[in-house]
Design an enzyme around this catalytic site. Sequence first.
Site, PDB file in Angstrom:
ATOM      1  N   SER A 170       0.869  -1.180   0.000  1.00 47.53           N
ATOM      2  CA  SER A 170       0.000   0.000   0.000  1.00 47.53           C
ATOM      3  C   SER A 170       0.903   1.226   0.000  1.00 47.53           C
ATOM      4  O   SER A 170       2.114   1.121   0.225  1.00 47.53           O
ATOM      5  CB  SER A 170      -0.881   0.023   1.250  1.00 47.53           C
ATOM      6  OG  SER A 170      -1.745  -1.084   1.257  1.00 47.53           O
ATOM      7  N   LEU A 171       0.321   2.403  -0.235  1.00 48.09           N
ATOM      8  CA  LEU A 171       1.107   3.635  -0.221  1.00 48.09           C
ATOM      9  C   LEU A 171       0.646   4.547   0.900  1.00 48.09           C
ATOM     10  O   LEU A 171      -0.548   4.628   1.202  1.00 48.09           O
ATOM     11  CB  LEU A 171       0.970   4.375  -1.553  1.00 48.09           C
ATOM     12  CG  LEU A 171       1.614   3.727  -2.775  1.00 48.09           C
ATOM     13  CD1 LEU A 171       1.355   4.579  -4.015  1.00 48.09           C
ATOM     14  CD2 LEU A 171       3.108   3.524  -2.582  1.00 48.09           C
ATOM     15  N   CYS A 231     -48.128  18.734 -18.930  1.00 47.34           N
ATOM     16  CA  CYS A 231     -46.953  19.604 -18.939  1.00 47.34           C
ATOM     17  C   CYS A 231     -46.924  20.450 -17.667  1.00 47.34           C
ATOM     18  O   CYS A 231     -47.919  21.098 -17.332  1.00 47.34           O
ATOM     19  CB  CYS A 231     -46.971  20.507 -20.165  1.00 47.34           C
ATOM     20  SG  CYS A 231     -45.609  21.705 -20.190  1.00 47.34           S
ATOM     21  N   ARG A 277      -4.678  -7.876  -5.915  1.00 49.40           N
ATOM     22  CA  ARG A 277      -3.730  -7.513  -4.860  1.00 49.40           C
ATOM     23  C   ARG A 277      -3.993  -8.303  -3.576  1.00 49.40           C
ATOM     24  O   ARG A 277      -3.067  -8.786  -2.932  1.00 49.40           O
ATOM     25  CB  ARG A 277      -3.811  -6.009  -4.579  1.00 49.40           C
ATOM     26  CG  ARG A 277      -2.874  -5.550  -3.498  1.00 49.40           C
ATOM     27  CD  ARG A 277      -3.060  -4.070  -3.169  1.00 49.40           C
ATOM     28  NE  ARG A 277      -2.198  -3.722  -2.067  1.00 49.40           N
ATOM     29  CZ  ARG A 277      -2.449  -3.974  -0.790  1.00 49.40           C
ATOM     30  NH1 ARG A 277      -3.572  -4.576  -0.456  1.00 49.40           N
ATOM     31  NH2 ARG A 277      -1.600  -3.630   0.153  1.00 49.40           N
ATOM     32  N   LYS A 331      -2.376   8.483 -10.237  1.00 51.73           N
ATOM     33  CA  LYS A 331      -2.875   7.395  -9.385  1.00 51.73           C
ATOM     34  C   LYS A 331      -4.219   6.944  -9.952  1.00 51.73           C
ATOM     35  O   LYS A 331      -5.224   7.633  -9.824  1.00 51.73           O
ATOM     36  CB  LYS A 331      -3.030   7.865  -7.942  1.00 51.73           C
ATOM     37  CG  LYS A 331      -3.410   6.747  -6.982  1.00 51.73           C
ATOM     38  CD  LYS A 331      -3.450   7.240  -5.543  1.00 51.73           C
ATOM     39  CE  LYS A 331      -3.802   6.112  -4.595  1.00 51.73           C
ATOM     40  NZ  LYS A 331      -5.111   5.507  -4.873  1.00 51.73           N
TER      41      LYS A 331
END
Length: 664
Positions: A80-81, A407, A144, A122
């Site tokens: 992970s970052l 309408c 992942r 990213k």
Amino acid sequence: MEDKKLLIYELVEELNKLAYEYYVLDNPSVSDKDYDKKYDKLVELEKETGLVLPYSPTQRVGDVVLSKFDKYTHKGKLWSLGKAQSLKEVEDWHNKNVKAVNEYNLTHDDKLPPIKYIITKKFDGLTINCTYNEDGILVTAATRGTGEIGEEITAQAKTIKTIPLKIDNDAVIEVHGEAIMTKEAFEEYNKVAVVPLKNLRNGAAGALRNLNVKETARRNLSAFFYDIGYNEGTPFKTYGEMLKFIKDHGIPMDDYAMECSTIEEIEKEINYIEEIRNKLNYDIDGAVIAVDDMKTRELLGYTVKFPKWALAYKFEAQEATTKLLEVEWNVGRSGRVTPTAILEPVEIGGVTVKRATLNNMDDIERKGVKLGSTVFLRRSNDVIPEIMGVVEESLEGSKDIEAPTTCPYCGSEIVQEGVHYFCENTLSCKPQLVKSIVHFGSREAMNIAGFSEKTAEQLFEELEIKSISDLYRIKKEDLLKLNRFGEKKAQNLIDAIESSKECDLPSFIYALGIPNVGKKTSTDLCKKFKTLDNLKKAKFEELVSVEDIGDIVAQSVLDFFNDETILKSIDELLSLGVTPKFKEEEIKENIFNGKTVVVTGSLSSFSRNEIKEKLQSLGAKVAGSVSKKTDYVLVGKDPGSKYEKALQLNIKIISEEDFKNMIG
């Protein structure tokens, strides 16, 4: 038989090369017909010989439905970052890195280079890990997962046509990337989906985690790769080297990767990525800043969760959830009655959102949206946000949205045509008439200076201007009786209306408001038919022979000029002195004549319409997207993804200054 097997190897290699040109470079060297012919030949030979190479393009899409996902242990960890949401956090991180390198260099002979970073986008998709063996064959793809153990999705990943099934490499590697769904693929899928997707990220993640591989293929995913997490070959000295390896081996990689050394340079690139964010054909949610030098990465090391040598700068979310309070029905120029959602105010990307698009009743029913429910919102390109779906848990106690039967403005009965509702009262329905008059007087149409929607509403209410032709019956003394109309303003409007009578035919045709006919199509029609009478008498076959005009537009033109009420209105305009004429412009020989030009970014000397008209006057075709058929890309300030695409395809790029010099 051996000759046929040899031919299989040759065809597989050739078809994979052609697929790379088509899907990654967007620059095919053969026609679709030629590709299909070679592909069909390969299928025939594989059936005949029983030889199917694991990297054959025929192995991309299968009819297989898997029973479960197998676990896969990654050879290299997918980290992970660490995240930053302010430039101050980025600066603090940068200063720590500089300090660590300086302290190391004071006590070691093998000096580390000055800190340098590579910044990339990213991507907002699903992280995937592709393993290639010592023969360069894609043997496994996996999610992942925990970073150490993921789920195998090889069959699903093979449906992504940009991922190569074989690369020219003789060492085992794991390549990390992001599977994404482009906005174009998302829209195409949702047009026919029974249950529409709520956002691009879920579209990609759901596709790869679907045991039915055919469904994965239907979503037409793409992928970008940005890291090699495991490598049995020669080690990389820098991240730049690694990215070059990825690109050189035909693995899809985003072209944007910028080197930075100072916090000022980092800030500049972060701002640039955020500026182009909404112009991209896919979602990003930030920027990744990574140290370039691999020895410096070793020095900085890791925490338990993430590397210290990389940081993700997160942008504000472009999506949110909020409560749908009510639905407001609006009438457009064509009489179409469309719903707009009134929402509990919510912040998206720094903007307070109170309204959102709901396209039609069919769209409402497909998305399951109800009054009082909590809805998913998406905002892009600075336009009114769209409701993408509903939070299922919020439906209890909610109420169905009902289509109006009359309408909301004039009370006339509403008719349904397909998925749309229309008010057919074209004679006195205020929104229709006001918007038609505003369109008629707009700059690209009859160019009546100073004529706004507010003015049109005032004329409708106080002077009973109920048709376009009524504009040409207005007298100055009528205007002087109105609020906000003094001598000068009244005279200016009368002069503007009078001068609009002498008009060019394309502007007049556009002003009439033919459904599906814009300014360019109006111009193309006039070039073909020359006069209004000729266009009114045009046959279907003649209309579809005009470049870029298909069956729908041709039928719209036919229906329009077969309407007796419309023809009567046109005759009234002509009798009141409106004289549209087509001027056949002789285009002098110039560098842009016959060329296709794409414009991106903002120009200092031209508005978007002005540069378009200028290019068309030079005989150029102005296109909306870059392809191998593009001759020039005219680049202004803050260009979008079209600029990146032009660089990728090696298309001639010109600045505004270049353009001025080229036309003299």
